[in-house]
Design a protein around this motif. Structure first.
Motif, mmCIF file in Angstrom:
data_model
loop_
_atom_site.group_PDB
_atom_site.id
_atom_site.type_symbol
_atom_site.label_atom_id
_atom_site.label_comp_id
_atom_site.label_asym_id
_atom_site.label_seq_id
_atom_site.Cartn_x
_atom_site.Cartn_y
_atom_site.Cartn_z
ATOM 1 N N ASP A 1 -3.999 -6.965 -10.103
ATOM 2 C CA ASP A 1 -4.040 -8.143 -10.969
ATOM 3 C C ASP A 1 -4.854 -7.772 -12.204
ATOM 4 O O ASP A 1 -6.083 -7.633 -12.133
ATOM 5 C CB ASP A 1 -4.679 -9.311 -10.224
ATOM 6 C CG ASP A 1 -4.798 -10.566 -11.082
ATOM 7 O OD1 ASP A 1 -4.364 -10.546 -12.252
ATOM 8 O OD2 ASP A 1 -5.346 -11.566 -10.577
ATOM 9 N N ALA A 2 -4.189 -7.603 -13.342
ATOM 10 C CA ALA A 2 -4.858 -7.142 -14.553
ATOM 11 C C ALA A 2 -5.850 -8.152 -15.102
ATOM 12 O O ALA A 2 -6.721 -7.801 -15.913
ATOM 13 C CB ALA A 2 -3.824 -6.786 -15.613
ATOM 14 N N ASP A 59 0.806 -3.536 -14.635
ATOM 15 C CA ASP A 59 -0.072 -3.851 -13.499
ATOM 16 C C ASP A 59 -0.009 -2.797 -12.402
ATOM 17 O O ASP A 59 -0.208 -3.097 -11.230
ATOM 18 C CB ASP A 59 0.277 -5.223 -12.921
ATOM 19 C CG ASP A 59 1.694 -5.294 -12.375
ATOM 20 O OD1 ASP A 59 2.463 -4.330 -12.570
ATOM 21 O OD2 ASP A 59 2.034 -6.311 -11.734
ATOM 22 N N ARG A 99 -0.754 -1.467 -7.184
ATOM 23 C CA ARG A 99 -0.446 -2.640 -8.020
ATOM 24 C C ARG A 99 -1.669 -3.544 -8.015
ATOM 25 O O ARG A 99 -2.261 -3.793 -6.962
ATOM 26 C CB ARG A 99 0.783 -3.384 -7.483
ATOM 27 C CG ARG A 99 1.207 -4.569 -8.364
ATOM 28 C CD ARG A 99 2.545 -5.142 -7.888
ATOM 29 N NE ARG A 99 2.448 -5.683 -6.549
ATOM 30 C CZ ARG A 99 2.043 -6.936 -6.271
ATOM 31 N NH1 ARG A 99 1.669 -7.752 -7.251
ATOM 32 N NH2 ARG A 99 2.003 -7.355 -5.021
#
Length: 244
Positions: free
Chosen positions: A60-61, A12, A58
């Motif tokens: 949120d996949a 992520d 970073r």
């Protein structure tokens, strides 16, 4: 390798890197590009931060896939030469009373000799250098500052100093680190300040921001002690906004 480059960092994360080593332009690029990513407000981006020459994102996949984020990052990168960008607004200029050498900072002489300077020349050089908060890390509120001149491109020590105090100004590889807590170090302790970069329980516990600029103004040991008595949090440091 041609820079900038984009690499995945785990499941992520992505890392945008502007140089394989610290330079003023690569740090400028990291700070400006990070600010631009934040301003873009892309759904799914959860955190951005900088290191000396890179930006970490970073995400949120499940909301934003790797390929889509990479495409957005390249589109933003292609808009300009980020290494020549204007630095983000909201930066401050700090002047910090600093005692160099004495028993409070015992490795000034060693560092000066390694740089080919007398102690007086070293104090003039270090005490007049206006340095940037390049990144904050290792400990909460602890800045890496620079870049200093080429004469200060000194390697770390081969052995650890068991402990330096909070406010210690230490030196290696053309950078300062201003210790936000008492800790061991492999860097040379050349100056001592009363500056507490991290104050647990404070409304704003981390004093510095990346991009802030600092000068560590030489003072005598007695002047340093008086400054600390009057201002136990910042040791008499002053700050002013840097115009955008």
């Amino acid at each position: 390798m041609d820079f900038p480059v984009i690499r995945s960092a785990g499941l992520d994360g992505m890392l945008v890197t502007f140089s394989e080593a610290l330079t003023e332009p690569s740090n400028r690029g990291a700070l400006a590009f990070c600010d631009a990513v934040k301003a873009s407000g892309w759904p799914g981006v959860q955190e951005t931060s900088t290191s000396l020459a890179s930006v970490y994102i970073r995400f949120d996949a499940e909301t934003l896939c790797h390929g889509a984020l990479k495409d957005r990052l390249w589109t933003l990168l292609d808009q300009r030469d980020w290494t020549q960008a204007v630095l983000p607004p909201g930066r401050r200029f700090w002047q910090v009373p600093t005692v160099y050498g004495t028993d409070l900072a015992p490795q000034l002489g060693e560092a000066a000799a390694a740089a080919g300077l007398s102690e007086a020349e070293a104090i003039e050089s270090l005490g007049s250098a206006r340095v940037r908060v390049l990144t904050i890390g290792f400990a909460p509120g602890q800045p890496y500052l620079g870049p200093l001149g080429a004469e200060w491109n000194l390697p770390r020590q081969t052995e650890l100093t068991p402990r330096v105090p909070t406010g210690a100004l230490v030196l290696a590889i053309s950078q300062f680190v201003l210790f936000a807590t008492s800790a061991p170090t492999g860097w040379r302790h050349v100056g001592q300040t009363g500056f507490q970069g991290f104050q647990l329980g404070s409304q704003d516990p981390i004093a510095l921001r990346v991009g802030d600029e600092m000068v560590f103004t030489p003072v005598s040991k007695s002047e340093y002690q008086r400054a600390c008595a009057k201002d136990p949090h910042f040791g008499g440091a002053s700050r002013a906004e840097i115009p955008a």
